[in-house]
Design an enzyme around this catalytic site. Structure first.
Site, mmCIF file in Angstrom:
data_model
loop_
_atom_site.group_PDB
_atom_site.id
_atom_site.type_symbol
_atom_site.label_atom_id
_atom_site.label_comp_id
_atom_site.label_asym_id
_atom_site.label_seq_id
_atom_site.Cartn_x
_atom_site.Cartn_y
_atom_site.Cartn_z
ATOM 1 N N ASP A 109 0.860 -1.179 0.000
ATOM 2 C CA ASP A 109 0.000 0.000 0.000
ATOM 3 C C ASP A 109 0.908 1.245 0.000
ATOM 4 O OD1 ASP A 109 -2.305 1.566 0.287
ATOM 5 O OD2 ASP A 109 -2.508 1.184 2.415
ATOM 6 N N THR A 110 1.201 1.819 1.169
ATOM 7 C CA THR A 110 2.106 2.981 1.203
ATOM 8 C C THR A 110 3.557 2.591 0.923
ATOM 9 O OG1 THR A 110 2.503 2.714 3.574
ATOM 10 C CG2 THR A 110 0.690 4.159 2.930
ATOM 11 N N THR A 113 5.676 -0.717 5.235
ATOM 12 C CA THR A 113 5.936 -2.041 5.811
ATOM 13 C C THR A 113 7.119 -2.718 5.125
ATOM 14 O OG1 THR A 113 3.595 -2.294 6.344
ATOM 15 C CG2 THR A 113 4.903 -4.296 6.297
ATOM 16 N N ASP A 165 -8.102 -8.694 6.271
ATOM 17 C CA ASP A 165 -9.180 -8.454 7.228
ATOM 18 C C ASP A 165 -9.679 -7.016 7.213
ATOM 19 O OD1 ASP A 165 -6.788 -7.271 8.350
ATOM 20 O OD2 ASP A 165 -7.918 -7.053 10.212
ATOM 21 N N ARG A 171 -11.267 -12.686 7.091
ATOM 22 C CA ARG A 171 -10.013 -13.260 6.590
ATOM 23 C C ARG A 171 -10.194 -14.559 5.815
ATOM 24 N NH1 ARG A 171 -5.615 -10.581 8.772
ATOM 25 N NH2 ARG A 171 -5.886 -9.779 10.876
HETATM 26 P P1 5GP Z 1 1.867 -0.411 3.736
HETATM 27 O O1 5GP Z 1 2.853 -0.433 4.866
HETATM 28 O O2 5GP Z 1 2.446 -0.740 2.396
HETATM 29 O O3 5GP Z 1 1.052 0.850 3.721
HETATM 30 O O4 5GP Z 1 0.756 -1.434 4.082
HETATM 31 C C1 5GP Z 1 0.926 -2.739 4.056
HETATM 32 C C2 5GP Z 1 -0.035 -3.404 4.998
HETATM 33 O O5 5GP Z 1 -1.242 -2.647 5.178
HETATM 34 C C3 5GP Z 1 -0.488 -4.692 4.430
HETATM 35 O O6 5GP Z 1 0.410 -5.718 4.762
HETATM 36 C C4 5GP Z 1 -1.842 -4.873 5.066
HETATM 37 O O7 5GP Z 1 -1.681 -5.457 6.322
HETATM 38 C C5 5GP Z 1 -2.361 -3.484 5.229
HETATM 39 N N1 5GP Z 1 -3.296 -3.114 4.136
HETATM 40 C C6 5GP Z 1 -3.125 -2.173 3.189
HETATM 41 N N2 5GP Z 1 -4.192 -2.093 2.369
HETATM 42 C C7 5GP Z 1 -5.063 -3.016 2.808
HETATM 43 C C8 5GP Z 1 -6.377 -3.430 2.374
HETATM 44 O O8 5GP Z 1 -6.966 -2.958 1.397
HETATM 45 N N3 5GP Z 1 -6.956 -4.407 3.103
HETATM 46 C C9 5GP Z 1 -6.372 -4.988 4.187
HETATM 47 N N4 5GP Z 1 -7.035 -5.921 4.823
HETATM 48 N N5 5GP Z 1 -5.135 -4.640 4.607
HETATM 49 C C10 5GP Z 1 -4.490 -3.669 3.927
#
Ligand code: 5GP
Ligand code: MG
Length: 186
Positions: A109-110, A113, A165, A171
């Site tokens: 997403d961003t 992580t 989730d 899930r």
């Molecule tokens: P990032 O650190 O890239 O923003 O986010 C990664 C984590 O955000 C993913 O591993 C997941 O746990 C959570 N996440 C981001 N978008 C979604 C979504 O649309 N649905 C769910 N369930 N989790 C998301």
């Protein structure tokens, strides 16, 4: 296998057959790329909790020997927005030094992580460090992070199912779907 679609679901974005076919393709590609590696040397690291079903399906389709390990992280409270900070809940067990590590993520997403994991695992001196993520929301990126194996690009909507989730629900749905807005508003 045809479970009724819960009332909370707005739209099925990726159905079971579509996911299964893509996971098979990813497993074939990964098996090819990591062929000839010794069992001790290849570790899949699933990022809990969201990747548990994807990892189980992917790992069982690999034709190369591998180990399975997990890390638990949290970047979201029980709501559908990012806080930008990643919290380590449970670390891996396997020694990564000199081994080939493949991070298995549910969704990018961003990028916070994955960026966190690259720095954490990179410092442990693995022989190689790659990532396999089932989903990506390209419009949401705050940090550019490399991904080696990717399942699907999806639009910027909160998705659930196949391990993902909302507030720890949905899930075990066999497909990936968006939720009706009223579910967030509760
Ligand atoms: P990032 O650190 O890239 O923003 O986010 C990664 C984590 O955000 C993913 O591993 C997941 O746990 C959570 N996440 C981001 N978008 C979604 C979504 O649309 N649905 C769910 N369930 N989790 C998301
Ligand atoms: Mg995750």
């Amino acid at each position: 296998m045809s479970n009724p679609i819960p009332d909370s679901i707005e739209r099925v974005i990726l159905d079971e057959a579509t996911i299964e076919k893509r996971v098979e393709e990813l497993a074939t590609q990964i098996s090819k790329d990591y062929a000839g590696m010794h069992n001790e040397d290849f570790i899949l690291v699933g990022v809990l909790k969201g990747s548990f079903i994807f990892l189980a399906d992917l790992a069982r389709r690999l034709t190369v020997p591998h180990r399975v390990d997990f890390i638990a992280l949290s970047s979201y409270a029980d709501k559908a927005e990012t806080t930008g900070s990643v919290r380590l809940i449970m670390d891996t067990r396997a020694d990564m030094a000199g081994r080939h590590v493949l991070i298995v993520e549910d969704i990018l997403d961003t990028g916070y992580t994955l960026d966190y994991l690259y720095r954490l695992f990179g410092a442990r001196k693995p022989a190689s460090l790659r990532t396999c993520t089932l989903l990506t929301k390209p419009d949401m990126r705050k940090i550019e992070v490399p991904v080696d194996y990717l399942g699907f690009e999806i639009p910027n909507v909160w998705v659930v199912g196949y391990g993902l989730d909302f507030a720890d629900r949905f899930r075990t749905l066999p497909y990936i779907a968006s939720l009706k807005p009223r579910v967030y508003e509760k």
